[in-house]
Design an enzyme around this catalytic site. Structure first.
Site, PDB file in Angstrom:
ATOM      1  N   HIS A 117       0.877  -1.185   0.000  1.00  0.00           N
ATOM      2  CA  HIS A 117       0.000   0.000   0.000  1.00  0.00           C
ATOM      3  C   HIS A 117       0.907   1.226   0.000  1.00  0.00           C
ATOM      4  CE1 HIS A 117      -3.005   2.824   1.336  1.00  0.00           C
ATOM      5  NE2 HIS A 117      -2.890   2.638   2.629  1.00  0.00           N
TER       6      HIS A 117
ATOM      7  N   HIS B 273      -7.829   0.083   1.971  1.00  0.00           N
ATOM      8  CA  HIS B 273      -8.801   1.143   1.792  1.00  0.00           C
ATOM      9  C   HIS B 273      -8.418   2.127   0.685  1.00  0.00           C
ATOM     10  CE1 HIS B 273      -6.631   4.501   4.151  1.00  0.00           C
ATOM     11  NE2 HIS B 273      -5.797   3.485   4.136  1.00  0.00           N
TER      12      HIS B 273
ATOM     13  N   ASP C 174      -3.569  -2.575   5.949  1.00  0.00           N
ATOM     14  CA  ASP C 174      -4.411  -1.854   6.917  1.00  0.00           C
ATOM     15  C   ASP C 174      -5.587  -2.706   7.403  1.00  0.00           C
ATOM     16  OD1 ASP C 174      -3.015   0.582   7.055  1.00  0.00           O
ATOM     17  OD2 ASP C 174      -3.984   1.343   5.249  1.00  0.00           O
TER      18      ASP C 174
HETATM   19 FE1  FEO Z   1      -3.678   3.383   4.602  1.00  0.00          FE
HETATM   20 FE2  FEO Z   1      -1.953   2.623   7.368  1.00  0.00          FE
HETATM   21  O1  FEO Z   1      -2.246   3.440   5.735  1.00  0.00           O
END
Ligand code: FEO
Length: 463
Positions: free
Chosen positions: A79, A147, A166
């Site tokens: 991510h 997300h 996450d």
């Molecule tokens: Fe969506 Fe912990 O960063």
């Protein structure tokens, strides 16, 4: 110092006991947090994610003390958000040719944030694998919109560890690392608070992803998220919790949110709380002054509730800014399946309740007809309206539901975007020139989701 997770897998992240705010100042942290990176040392050495840039020097020194950086064969970036990728630019200066395995969207987010640096990206898709020796493989699983569009998880065969990014995480600093060693009340409260405020807008994708991961029949012994405790004791309990939370979750609870100027609206709020206890003694009632309580904490209670009551005095033909701001935030979270009621005092024109109704309906709440609207101070006649408001909050007002679900009654179907946004023909998309009453089929071919920009062709009809 790395900490062993299982066999040749170690945690090598950063525990941030002092963190107070996250996403700028937008999210309040109560229990610290951690950025969990992991090191897998098999035939190939794999670094899974990094930590936020303010901790990059400590992270890289720590990494160097555990492994010769030149011996890192590959980096998995699950991510691109900076809390996990922030140390990557500094690390890549030291090992510039190291392959980075990530999604196509992560290439975009990493290059968007850090520039085009000629990094050695290897784009992966769900089901792709990399053999890392000693009979073990990495299996990649795209987690689009869980997300961010770039989100991904990676599964390590043999050790049966899902590095879930996450998803399944919590903003919770825990030196002991594991869920079974955590304060259970705090762990679960932070896990739900994280879901309600960060994951909830993507609940439709959560449902699909949980089903997809289950269908892959991967034995999962450990779920290692990117924040907070690692789930090693019954790891599937958090997967089941996510499935429940994604399904219009509610408990026997009602949350009351208000702002007040001269304590009139506050008195109504407490009268509603008292009446709920009278009509339904087992229902948990929480009362929050939006001027004093952080919005993410109120949302944590709203998420658990079956209904909410929102109050504000009328001010300048509208409502108090803290309540308006809270409802703006609430709308963005797309929490569904709850009733709402409105209340408030006024002295001149009295548009506050109407404004609250509009904002709550727009946020997807089923607003009951009963309300309390008090001229100057709440008097006996105003308090006499509280029992009906509470009764409708507890039991609903079916005739209102029929009116509100106008698209269903008109036979026009709603359509849902993969991001969770629902196109409702009854509302249209006025911001983009689509009038209310426009059937989905008649939207222009180039119309896109007003939330995420996905094309019309990716929408599915809501059953
Ligand atoms: Fe969506 Fe912990 O960063």
């Amino acid at each position: 110092m790395k900490k062993n997770v299982k066999n040749n897998v170690s945690w090598i992240g950063y525990i941030d006991w002092d963190l107070q705010k996250f996403h700028g100042d937008d999210f309040t942290i109560h229990s610290g947090s951690s950025q969990n990176a992991y090191l897998i040392e098999e035939g190939k050495n794999v670094l899974v994610d990094t930590v936020w840039a303010p901790h990059q020097e400590e992270f890289i020194e720590n990494l160097k003390s555990e492994i010769d950086l030149d011996k890192i064969d590959m980096i998995v970036i699950n991510h691109g958000e900076k809390d996990h990728s922030g140390s990557l630019p500094a690390l890549m200066k030291l090992i510039p040719d190291t392959p980075i395995y990530c999604t196509a969207n992560a290439v975009k987010s990493l290059e968007g944030q850090y520039g085009k640096n000629g990094w050695n990206f290897h784009v992966v898709h769900t089901g792709d694998t990399v053999d890392i020796g000693n009979g073990k493989k990495l299996v990649f699983i795209e987690m689009t919109f869980l997300h961010w569009p770039d989100s991904m998880a990676v599964y390590l065969t043999g050790d049966n560890i899902l590095f879930s990014m996450d998803a399944f995480g919590q903003h919770y600093a825990i030196e002991e690392m594991y869920n079974d060693k955590a304060d259970q009340e705090r762990l679960w409260d932070e896990a739900m608070r994280y879901y309600a405020n960060i994951v909830a807008p993507f609940s439709p994708m959560v449902k699909k992803k949980v089903a997809e991961i289950s269908a892959m029949n991967l034995p999962i012994d450990i779920i290692a998220p990117s924040h907070g405790a690692i789930w090693r004791d019954n790891p599937m309990q958090i997967v089941k919790a996510y499935a429940d939370w994604a399904d219009n979750y509610q408990e026997d609870r009602i949350t009351i949110v208000y702002a007040t100027e001269w304590h009139g609206t506050e008195k109504i709020a407490h009268a509603i709380a008292d009446e709920i206890q009278k009509q339904s003694p087992d229902t948990i009632v929480k009362v929050f002054n939006a001027d004093h309580v952080e919005k993410d904490d109120i949302v944590n209670s709203v998420f658990k509730s079956k209904a909410i009551a929102v109050g504000s005095p009328t001010i300048l033909n509208g409502v108090v800014s803290s309540v308006a701001g809270f409802l703006y935030y609430l709308k963005s979270l797309r929490i569904k399946g709850k009733r709402a009621a409105v209340f408030g005092c006024y002295g001149w024109s009295g548009e506050g309740n109407k404004k609250l109704r509009e904002m709550l309906s727009d946020a997807g709440y089923d607003v009951v007809p009963a309300e309390v609207k008090s001229y100057w101070n709440p008097e006996k006649d105003d308090f006499a309206k509280v029992p009906e408001l509470v009764s409708q909050l507890l039991n609903g007002a079916p005739e209102e539901k029929e009116t509100e679900d106008s698209s269903a009654s008109s036979g026009l179907a709603k359509w849902q975007c993969p991001c969770g946004y629902i196109y409702d023909p009854a509302k249209g998309d006025p911001e983009h020139g689509i009038k209310s009453g426009t059937p989905f089929e008649e939207l222009p071919d180039d119309w896109k989701c007003p939330v995420c920009g996905i094309p019309k062709s990716r929408f599915v009809q809501v059953k």
